[in-house]
Design an enzyme around this catalytic site. Structure first.
Site, PDB file in Angstrom:
ATOM      1  N   ARG A  75      -6.519   0.611   4.535  1.00  0.00           N
ATOM      2  CA  ARG A  75      -6.993  -0.755   4.247  1.00  0.00           C
ATOM      3  C   ARG A  75      -8.425  -0.628   3.753  1.00  0.00           C
ATOM      4  NH1 ARG A  75      -6.606  -6.249   7.726  1.00  0.00           N
ATOM      5  NH2 ARG A  75      -4.584  -6.128   6.727  1.00  0.00           N
TER       6      ARG A  75
ATOM      7  N   HIS B 160      -1.624  -6.939  -1.109  1.00  0.00           N
ATOM      8  CA  HIS B 160      -1.248  -6.729   0.299  1.00  0.00           C
ATOM      9  C   HIS B 160       0.279  -6.566   0.374  1.00  0.00           C
ATOM     10  CE1 HIS B 160      -1.580  -6.609   4.489  1.00  0.00           C
ATOM     11  NE2 HIS B 160      -1.962  -7.841   4.783  1.00  0.00           N
TER      12      HIS B 160
ATOM     13  N   GLN C  64       2.403  -7.013   3.651  1.00  0.00           N
ATOM     14  CA  GLN C  64       2.538  -8.403   4.080  1.00  0.00           C
ATOM     15  C   GLN C  64       3.675  -9.092   3.324  1.00  0.00           C
ATOM     16  OE1 GLN C  64       0.518 -10.219   6.484  1.00  0.00           O
ATOM     17  NE2 GLN C  64       2.306 -11.521   6.229  1.00  0.00           N
TER      18      GLN C  64
ATOM     19  N   ASP D 194      -3.461 -19.099   2.210  1.00  0.00           N
ATOM     20  CA  ASP D 194      -4.278 -18.025   2.775  1.00  0.00           C
ATOM     21  C   ASP D 194      -5.712 -18.539   2.855  1.00  0.00           C
ATOM     22  OD1 ASP D 194      -5.090 -15.550   3.756  1.00  0.00           O
ATOM     23  OD2 ASP D 194      -5.120 -14.568   1.787  1.00  0.00           O
TER      24      ASP D 194
ATOM     25  N   CYS E 277      -0.121 -15.524   6.324  1.00  0.00           N
ATOM     26  CA  CYS E 277      -0.244 -14.112   6.712  1.00  0.00           C
ATOM     27  C   CYS E 277      -1.099 -13.946   7.964  1.00  0.00           C
ATOM     28  CB  CYS E 277      -0.807 -13.295   5.557  1.00  0.00           C
ATOM     29  SG  CYS E 277      -2.481 -13.758   5.066  1.00  0.00           S
TER      30      CYS E 277
ATOM     31  N   ARG F  88       6.086  -7.935  10.258  1.00  0.00           N
ATOM     32  CA  ARG F  88       5.228  -6.855   9.766  1.00  0.00           C
ATOM     33  C   ARG F  88       5.697  -5.535  10.373  1.00  0.00           C
ATOM     34  NH1 ARG F  88       0.071  -7.775   8.003  1.00  0.00           N
ATOM     35  NH2 ARG F  88       0.222  -5.573   7.453  1.00  0.00           N
TER      36      ARG F  88
HETATM   37  N1  NVA Z   1      -6.835 -12.635   1.891  1.00  0.00           N
HETATM   38  C1  NVA Z   1      -7.095 -12.197   3.241  1.00  0.00           C
HETATM   39  C2  NVA Z   1      -5.839 -11.656   3.857  1.00  0.00           C
HETATM   40  C3  NVA Z   1      -5.992 -11.189   5.267  1.00  0.00           C
HETATM   41  C4  NVA Z   1      -4.743 -10.608   5.847  1.00  0.00           C
HETATM   42  C5  NVA Z   1      -8.191 -11.149   3.227  1.00  0.00           C
HETATM   43  O1  NVA Z   1      -8.165 -10.278   2.354  1.00  0.00           O
HETATM   44  O2  NVA Z   1      -9.071 -11.208   4.075  1.00  0.00           O
HETATM   45  N1   CP Z   2      -2.036 -10.368   7.952  1.00  0.00           N
HETATM   46  C1   CP Z   2      -2.777  -9.295   8.205  1.00  0.00           C
HETATM   47  O1   CP Z   2      -2.828  -8.332   7.425  1.00  0.00           O
HETATM   48  O2   CP Z   2      -3.424  -9.339   9.396  1.00  0.00           O
HETATM   49  P1   CP Z   2      -4.560  -8.347   9.896  1.00  0.00           P
HETATM   50  O3   CP Z   2      -5.759  -8.565   9.023  1.00  0.00           O
HETATM   51  O4   CP Z   2      -4.807  -8.779  11.318  1.00  0.00           O
HETATM   52  O5   CP Z   2      -4.075  -6.936   9.809  1.00  0.00           O
END
Ligand code: NVA
Ligand code: CP
Length: 303
Positions: free
Chosen positions: A102, A129, A132, A219, A259, A287
């Site tokens: 990540r 992502h 997800q 989101d 998500c 997930r």
């Molecule tokens: N768009 C959000 C998704 C988190 C799972 C982010 O990147 O923070």
């Molecule tokens: N939805 C998601 O990716 O959650 P986290 O940021 O908690 O991993």
């Protein structure tokens, strides 16, 4: 399939194969049927950003598959001090069997895959992502018994979620309507892909996008790394919310997905969130199952 880097890379057949295996692994887990396909294998999980779901679901999933997962905080690794990703990839390939990462830049994930010799799984970048979206498609199919022909509406930022949802949903035959404010549209490469589909629409009006939707997604207005823009984004995204007005124009049995983490009264009202909490937490649970399927497909010796 050698890696999971972005939805654009996957064929419809590969997506369906992952979803079918995820359903099977979920059944096996619920019924206590052993499914230790990754016995003796190790997954390294590199995190440059925070996580609850991704970290816990990958770690638990690996354990349930008979393997082991290492939490590697980038700030405590040499990569956080500037060791090139090309070297990190080659070193980790000598120790472990797969990498979940990540991070911010999609290019970093692609470089890990290029220079390493083990499967790489994208656990979120600024661009996409995919893990997800696989869980999301699994959840929609679970609730609606099909994907093809359903209408998906996404309201909000043209971010990593919008980029991957649009591609994933179009690939499995869904209609896609996105409502994003001007200046916050999805990535240009994604839009180029989407424009091939007559059943894709990008509009500014959330009500227009939500009309007759079977499933609505949203989101956060400010993603990880955009904390400094939060105030400006609150103004830009005002009205880009899943609320009763939006739900009133969707199909009466429309589902809502998020998500998570969610910001109540920003992108979704607390009322709609709670009315659809079962679907949203099914999505969070999935997930685990979808990622187990991805890991088995990428890391099992049998594949
Ligand atoms: N768009 C959000 C998704 C988190 C799972 C982010 O990147 O923070
Ligand atoms: N939805 C998601 O990716 O959650 P986290 O940021 O908690 O991993």
């Amino acid at each position: 399939m050698k890696h999971l880097l972005k939805m654009l890379d996957l064929s419809r057949e590969e997506i369906m194969e992952i979803l079918n295996l995820a359903d099977q692994l979920k059944y096996e887990q619920k019924h206590g049927i052993p499914h230790n396909h990754l016995q003796g294998k190790t997954l390294g999980m590199i995190f440059q950003k925070a996580s609850t779901r991704t970290r816990v679901s990958f770690e638990t999933g690996m354990y349930q598959l008979g393997g082991n997962a290492l939490f590697l905080s980038a700030s405590e690794m040499q990569i956080g001090r500037g060791e090139p990703v090309q070297d990190t990839a080659r070193v980790l390939s000598r120790y472990i069997d797969g990498i979940m990462i990540r991070t911010f830049e999609q290019a970093e994930v692609e470089a890990l895959a290029e220079f390493g010799s083990i499967p790489v799984i994208n656990g979120l970048t600024d661009f996409c992502h995919p893990c997800q979206i696989l869980a999301d498609l699994m959840t929609v199919r679970e609730h609606k018994n099909r994907l093809e022909g359903l209408k998906m509406c996404y309201i909000g930022d043209g971010n990593n979620m919008a980029n991957s949802l649009a591609v994933g949903c179009l690939k499995v035959g869904m209609d896609v309507s996105l409502a994003c404010p001007e200046g916050y549209y999805p990535d240009a490469e994604v839009l180029e892909f989407c424009k091939q589909y007559p059943n894709f629409r990008l509009v500014n009006d959330p009500i227009e996008a939500a009309k007759d939707a079977d499933v609505l997604f949203t989101d956060v207005w400010a993603s990880m790394g955009q904390e400094g823009e939060a105030e400006q984004r609150k103004l830009a995204f005002k009205g880009y919310q899943i609320n009763d007005d939006v739900m009133a124009v969707a199909k009466p049995d429309a589902m809502v997905q998020h998500c998570l983490p969610a910001h109540r009264e920003e992108e979704i009202t607390a009322k709609v969130f709670e009315e659809h909490a079962t679907e949203i937490f099914d999505e969070a649970e999935n997930r685990l199952h979808a990622q187990k399927a991805v890991m088995v497909m990428l890391m099992s010796d049998k594949n």
